[in-house]
Design a protein around this motif. Sequence first.
Motif, PDB file in Angstrom:
ATOM      1  N   UNK A  74       0.823  -1.205   0.000  1.00 31.19           N
ATOM      2  CA  UNK A  74       0.000   0.000   0.000  1.00 31.19           C
ATOM      3  C   UNK A  74       0.860   1.259   0.000  1.00 31.19           C
ATOM      4  N   UNK A  75       1.903   1.296   0.822  1.00 32.84           N
ATOM      5  CA  UNK A  75       2.757   2.486   0.845  1.00 32.84           C
ATOM      6  C   UNK A  75       3.520   2.641  -0.468  1.00 32.84           C
ATOM      7  N   UNK A  76       3.886   1.543  -1.122  1.00 32.28           N
ATOM      8  CA  UNK A  76       4.548   1.638  -2.429  1.00 32.28           C
ATOM      9  C   UNK A  76       3.579   2.122  -3.506  1.00 32.28           C
ATOM     10  N   UNK A  77       2.306   1.774  -3.386  1.00 38.39           N
ATOM     11  CA  UNK A  77       1.304   2.316  -4.319  1.00 38.39           C
ATOM     12  C   UNK A  77       1.279   3.841  -4.224  1.00 38.39           C
ATOM     13  N   UNK A  78       1.343   4.365  -3.007  1.00 38.56           N
ATOM     14  CA  UNK A  78       1.372   5.815  -2.815  1.00 38.56           C
ATOM     15  C   UNK A  78       2.614   6.415  -3.467  1.00 38.56           C
ATOM     16  N   UNK A  79       3.752   5.722  -3.370  1.00 43.54           N
ATOM     17  CA  UNK A  79       4.980   6.204  -4.005  1.00 43.54           C
ATOM     18  C   UNK A  79       4.903   6.160  -5.523  1.00 43.54           C
ATOM     19  N   UNK A  80       4.275   5.123  -6.066  1.00 46.77           N
ATOM     20  CA  UNK A  80       4.219   4.939  -7.513  1.00 46.77           C
ATOM     21  C   UNK A  80       3.337   5.966  -8.205  1.00 46.77           C
ATOM     22  N   UNK A  81       2.220   6.349  -7.561  1.00 47.45           N
ATOM     23  CA  UNK A  81       1.209   7.168  -8.224  1.00 47.45           C
ATOM     24  C   UNK A  81       1.079   8.521  -7.528  1.00 47.45           C
ATOM     25  N   UNK A  82       1.604   9.552  -8.194  1.00 47.24           N
ATOM     26  CA  UNK A  82       1.567  10.903  -7.644  1.00 47.24           C
ATOM     27  C   UNK A  82       0.283  11.641  -7.999  1.00 47.24           C
ATOM     28  N   UNK A  83      -0.317  11.273  -9.134  1.00 49.37           N
ATOM     29  CA  UNK A  83      -1.551  11.921  -9.560  1.00 49.37           C
ATOM     30  C   UNK A  83      -2.723  11.401  -8.742  1.00 49.37           C
ATOM     31  N   UNK A  84      -3.569  12.331  -8.262  1.00 52.87           N
ATOM     32  CA  UNK A  84      -4.655  11.968  -7.342  1.00 52.87           C
ATOM     33  C   UNK A  84      -5.618  10.951  -7.941  1.00 52.87           C
ATOM     34  N   UNK A  85      -6.100  11.210  -9.156  1.00 51.75           N
ATOM     35  CA  UNK A  85      -7.082  10.309  -9.776  1.00 51.75           C
ATOM     36  C   UNK A  85      -6.471   8.929 -10.012  1.00 51.75           C
ATOM     37  N   UNK A  86      -5.211   8.896 -10.467  1.00 52.29           N
ATOM     38  CA  UNK A  86      -4.557   7.612 -10.711  1.00 52.29           C
ATOM     39  C   UNK A  86      -4.315   6.855  -9.407  1.00 52.29           C
ATOM     40  N   UNK A  87      -3.996   7.596  -8.347  1.00 51.39           N
ATOM     41  CA  UNK A  87      -3.771   6.934  -7.067  1.00 51.39           C
ATOM     42  C   UNK A  87      -5.057   6.293  -6.552  1.00 51.39           C
ATOM     43  N   UNK A  88      -6.174   6.995  -6.693  1.00 47.06           N
ATOM     44  CA  UNK A  88      -7.455   6.421  -6.280  1.00 47.06           C
ATOM     45  C   UNK A  88      -7.747   5.135  -7.042  1.00 47.06           C
ATOM     46  N   UNK A  89      -7.483   5.169  -8.343  1.00 49.16           N
ATOM     47  CA  UNK A  89      -7.713   3.970  -9.160  1.00 49.16           C
ATOM     48  C   UNK A  89      -6.778   2.844  -8.738  1.00 49.16           C
ATOM     49  N   UNK A  90      -5.520   3.195  -8.457  1.00 45.53           N
ATOM     50  CA  UNK A  90      -4.551   2.176  -8.051  1.00 45.53           C
ATOM     51  C   UNK A  90      -4.948   1.532  -6.727  1.00 45.53           C
ATOM     52  N   UNK A  91      -5.432   2.327  -5.774  1.00 50.10           N
ATOM     53  CA  UNK A  91      -5.863   1.772  -4.499  1.00 50.10           C
ATOM     54  C   UNK A  91      -7.078   0.864  -4.696  1.00 50.10           C
ATOM     55  N   UNK A  92      -7.952   1.224  -5.649  1.00 52.93           N
ATOM     56  CA  UNK A  92      -9.091   0.348  -5.967  1.00 52.93           C
ATOM     57  C   UNK A  92      -8.625  -0.999  -6.496  1.00 52.93           C
ATOM     58  N   UNK A  93      -7.625  -0.976  -7.376  1.00 53.56           N
ATOM     59  CA  UNK A  93      -7.095  -2.230  -7.919  1.00 53.56           C
ATOM     60  C   UNK A  93      -6.423  -3.038  -6.803  1.00 53.56           C
ATOM     61  N   UNK A  94      -5.689  -2.357  -5.943  1.00 59.58           N
ATOM     62  CA  UNK A  94      -5.063  -3.006  -4.788  1.00 59.58           C
ATOM     63  C   UNK A  94      -6.129  -3.664  -3.904  1.00 59.58           C
ATOM     64  N   UNK A  95      -7.235  -2.961  -3.654  1.00 61.40           N
ATOM     65  CA  UNK A  95      -8.323  -3.525  -2.863  1.00 61.40           C
ATOM     66  C   UNK A  95      -9.012  -4.686  -3.554  1.00 61.40           C
ATOM     67  N   UNK A  96      -9.109  -4.605  -4.894  1.00 64.00           N
ATOM     68  CA  UNK A  96      -9.710  -5.702  -5.652  1.00 64.00           C
ATOM     69  C   UNK A  96      -8.909  -6.982  -5.479  1.00 64.00           C
ATOM     70  N   UNK A  97      -7.574  -6.849  -5.402  1.00 63.87           N
ATOM     71  CA  UNK A  97      -6.729  -8.030  -5.215  1.00 63.87           C
ATOM     72  C   UNK A  97      -7.049  -8.722  -3.895  1.00 63.87           C
ATOM     73  N   UNK A  98      -7.293  -7.923  -2.845  1.00 60.67           N
ATOM     74  CA  UNK A  98      -7.663  -8.517  -1.561  1.00 60.67           C
ATOM     75  C   UNK A  98      -8.997  -9.250  -1.674  1.00 60.67           C
ATOM     76  N   UNK A  99      -9.975  -8.599  -2.333  1.00 59.52           N
ATOM     77  CA  UNK A  99     -11.295  -9.229  -2.468  1.00 59.52           C
ATOM     78  C   UNK A  99     -11.202 -10.520  -3.269  1.00 59.52           C
ATOM     79  N   UNK A 100     -10.455 -10.495  -4.371  1.00 57.63           N
ATOM     80  CA  UNK A 100     -10.320 -11.690  -5.192  1.00 57.63           C
ATOM     81  C   UNK A 100      -9.575 -12.800  -4.458  1.00 57.63           C
TER      82      UNK A 100
END
Length: 515
Positions: free
Chosen positions: A129-155
């Motif tokens: 999760x903290x590396x996702x924050x480092x990877x994505x500086x743009x707000x909209x892209x970060x929100x999308x990335x966190x959604x994908x990260x959360x999807x991995x947990x659900x799956x």
Amino acid sequence: MQEQASVKNQPLAGRREWIGLCVLSIACLIYSMDLSVLFLAMPAIVADLDPSASELLWINDIYGFMVAGFLVTMGTLGDRIGRRRVLLIGAFAFGLASALAAFSSTAQQLIVARALLGIAGATIAPSTLSLVVNLFQNEAERNRAISIWGTAFALGGLAGPLLGGVLLQHFHWGSVFLINIPIMLALLVAGPFLLPEYKNEGGERLDLLSVALSLGTVLPVIYGFKHMAADGFAPRQLLAIAAGMLVGVLFVRRQKSLAHPLIDLRLFRIPAFTASLIVNLAGVFFVFGVFLFQNLFLQLVLGLSPLEAALWSVPSALVFTIMSFQSHRFTNRLGPIKTVLLGLLVNAVGVSVMAAAAYAESLVGVLTASMLVGLGFVPVILTTTGLIVGTAPPEQAGSASAISETSAEFGGALGVALLGSLGTLVYRMTMEGVDLSGLTTAQQLAVSNTLAGAVETAKALGGATPAWLEVARSGFSLGFAACCALASVTLLGLAALAHKIYSRAHIDGNAAMHR
């Protein structure tokens, strides 16, 4: 206006960042999958290793206990020595522990291997999760990335039992662990090229006493609440919880005295951080408790087989997965604060419908309600997770993400234990005075204590459905409805409280993620 302009001018991620996100998400999927992959493998493990009842319990539970206990330590360690480094060390240890688990020849060896898996797994959630924050500086892209990260947990939660079932159909039970190894090897190969390194250059070495105190706080409390859910109130559970809370007081005092604490308590002075943490914990608390009731309701009240109950639950599971993948659209369009507040309201509506459906013993109503709960719950959890990490200082993102994950562990254990206890209390009050003549003392006790005991007793007796079984089912449904009604009222109150705190912090939309 300057804040909005700075958000718009933030650089967009490239192919390397998105591929890195895929690598992180697959690691999260494996971590999540290992929480549930043993469900179907347990009969084969019992036949092969012949564990005692206590050993069987620890085989199931030790992974989750170790994850919960070491999350804060591993998250802070990543901030100190490097988040990528901790993730890769954890991946290597996870692969090694998976091999040890797969080839265990005794129950004791499997317990030790599962414990090591849990410690290694505790590196994955906060580091990714903290590396996702480092990877994505743009707000909209970060929100999308966190959604994908959360999807991995659900799956991962969905795929664990399914993949385990496929493997067990053709291979030894150890195969459910061996599938981890190629994924971890891929992470070890790709990680150094795709993932950035980040650490707090001013950080000091971990305070080992703080590590010991954090374990002494988290492990007894999680143990107490989980076993309270399984066994009911008992002195040893209450003693474990009390001991953990006492150690927690010592832990807090220790953190206040250190220049470089394991958890910087100043994080809790950030209004958005604290409000988001409370919402996150409460959301998990109610969803875990309500869905425990739902699974039992489908089988014990409506009489569905485990397979039928699983199939009927697929639509709500799909809603959770789809919403995990799409929740960033709500956050980007509405802003994080409105998304959280609207999600809490939808969640409250969902559990209100669940209360009515449970009382009416309606299959369609309960499943419809569970889909409504998913619509509200998923955006709330992912958005508050982003707020928790985004409002913390960058050098403490690993620690903040670990606090978020630990709060979710506490929330789930509390929800199952406390809501389960409330439902049990309503059930037992309903069964008081019911005519159980003709049953032995042991049978009367089983029927009066739990619906599961009542159903098993009715099966053993055979013949027509006894009148007391219908009363027992009604009592369980009433307890289920009472817990949902309590959840609905509390979620509405939580929405009002969160709105008040966010407003006082003068947070508006995207600015919340950059404080």
